[in-house]
Design a protein around this motif. Structure first.
Motif: not given
Length: 373
Positions: A90-101
């Motif tokens: 589970h990437l936790a908030s590293v997921s935000k990099t994908f959402t943003a991109m």
């Protein structure tokens, strides 16, 4: 270089690239360079992570070449399912990099504008003046759903979804933390809403859009967005004391979290950003621009990326994460085309302390003389 597993070890060739093509402007490392970086990473692992029972995966790369890779422990702490290169965390908030991109990809394709008001996507949105850019850089002022749902007595027998988060803003109308646009405040609600915007604009479920746009083209074969149907197969997480951290009522909200991946898949993501395979230089410049300048300091936030912006010297581009017992680090020393990834599923604060590794890379305070040590 040895890659140690809980049940043994296997070898990889010096300079091996994990199905990632480095930017054409970079060169392959010599065996001596590879060894120097590998020894630095090994020293960090042995001194900072191993002594406190690290359970997870660590990878360090230079010019897209893996110089250090370590897998330790088991997916289930009392099990025999050894963690290896195919174990998704589970990437936790590293997921935000994908959402943003993903948002920036839609922007690049002129399917949305970063200045679009949220009212364009959510009719009668009760907080005027908030646009997509403010969600990306955490300047919206919105309250964090991970806090206010509990405050408003959400029935925890019901697993909240992204649509529930949106509806809760209409129903509860939690007050803004501050006047919109006034300053930075990290907020998961922003990214839960961004995922809904991705779905509206693309016409696809968030997880399918990411798979179609990023995961499949980059051959990120062990990366996916969590759904409840995955609950029996995903890597569980644990507290410091090895207590299993169970799923709770917030575990279906995505965009801010809920991507699972591996270090090698993240390296493919990292290298695609370096190589310009997915985005224009202008888009990447927008992502890595600091947007919170009202206070002095090195730390800042771009569009989906944390960063350190020193008065002199290159930026550090990164994102960390924490969710339940998962701790994650994704650090990009872009001036040296270097990458540091640490993923763990047993809560361990030492995972975040990767800064000592920076000095081994020339543009971040290191030198060839230091690397010779």
């Amino acid at each position: 270089m040895s890659i140690l597993l809980a049940t043994g070890c296997f070898q990889t060739e010096p300079g091996r690239v994990a199905e990632v093509t480095a930017d054409s402007t970079t060169s392959r490392l010599s065996p001596a360079e590879h060894a120097r970086y590998a020894n630095a990473a090994r020293h960090f692992y042995d001194s900072a992570l191993a002594p406190i029972g690290f359970n997870g995966a660590m990878l360090v790369a230079k010019n897209g070449e893996i110089v250090f890779e370590q897998y330790s422990g088991t997916r289930h702490l009392k099990g025999t399912d050894t963690i290896d290169a195919n174990t998704s965390f589970h990437l936790a908030s590293v997921s935000k990099t994908f959402t943003a991109m993903a948002i920036l990809k839609l922007w690049e394709e002129k399917k949305l504008s970063l200045s679009d008001s949220l009212g364009k996507y959510f009719p009668a949105f009760p907080y005027p003046g908030i646009d997509i850019r403010m969600l990306l850089n955490h300047r919206s002022g919105l309250a964090n759903y991970t806090h206010y749902l509990d405050h408003y007595k959400w029935d925890k027998k019901i697993r909240a979804t992204n649509k529930d988060v949106l509806q809760s803003l209409y129903t509860y109308r939690p007050p803004l933390q501050f006047a919109t646009g006034r300053h930075f405040s990290y907020c998961n609600t922003n990214y839960a809403l961004l995922a809904l915007i991705i779905e509206q604009v693309s016409g696809k479920w968030y997880g399918e859009y990411l798979a179609e746009t990023f995961f499949r083209p980059l051959k990120m074969d062990n990366s996916f967005v969590f759904q409840w149907s995955d609950s029996a197969r995903v890597t569980p997480s644990y507290e410091y004391n090895t207590r299993l951290y169970p799923f709770d009522f917030l575990d279906l909200v995505y965009g801010d979290k809920n991507i699972y991946s591996t270090p090698r898949d993240l390296l493919k993501w990292d290298q695609a950003l370096y190589a310009g395979k997915l985005f224009s230089a202008a888009t990447m410049d927008s992502a890595f621009t600091p947007y919170s300048l009202e206070k002095p300091g090195v730390r800042n936030y771009g569009l989906g990326w944390r960063m350190q912006v020193p008065a002199s010297g290159p930026k550090v581009i990164y994102h960390n994460g924490w969710w339940h017992g998962n701790n994650t680090v994704f650090t990009r020393l872009i001036a040296d085309t270097a990458t540091i990834i640490v993923l763990g599923n047993k809560r361990n604060g030492a995972i975040y302390r990767v800064k000592p590794l920076f000095r081994y890379f020339p543009h971040y305070g290191g030198s060839q003389e230091e690397l010779e040590e």
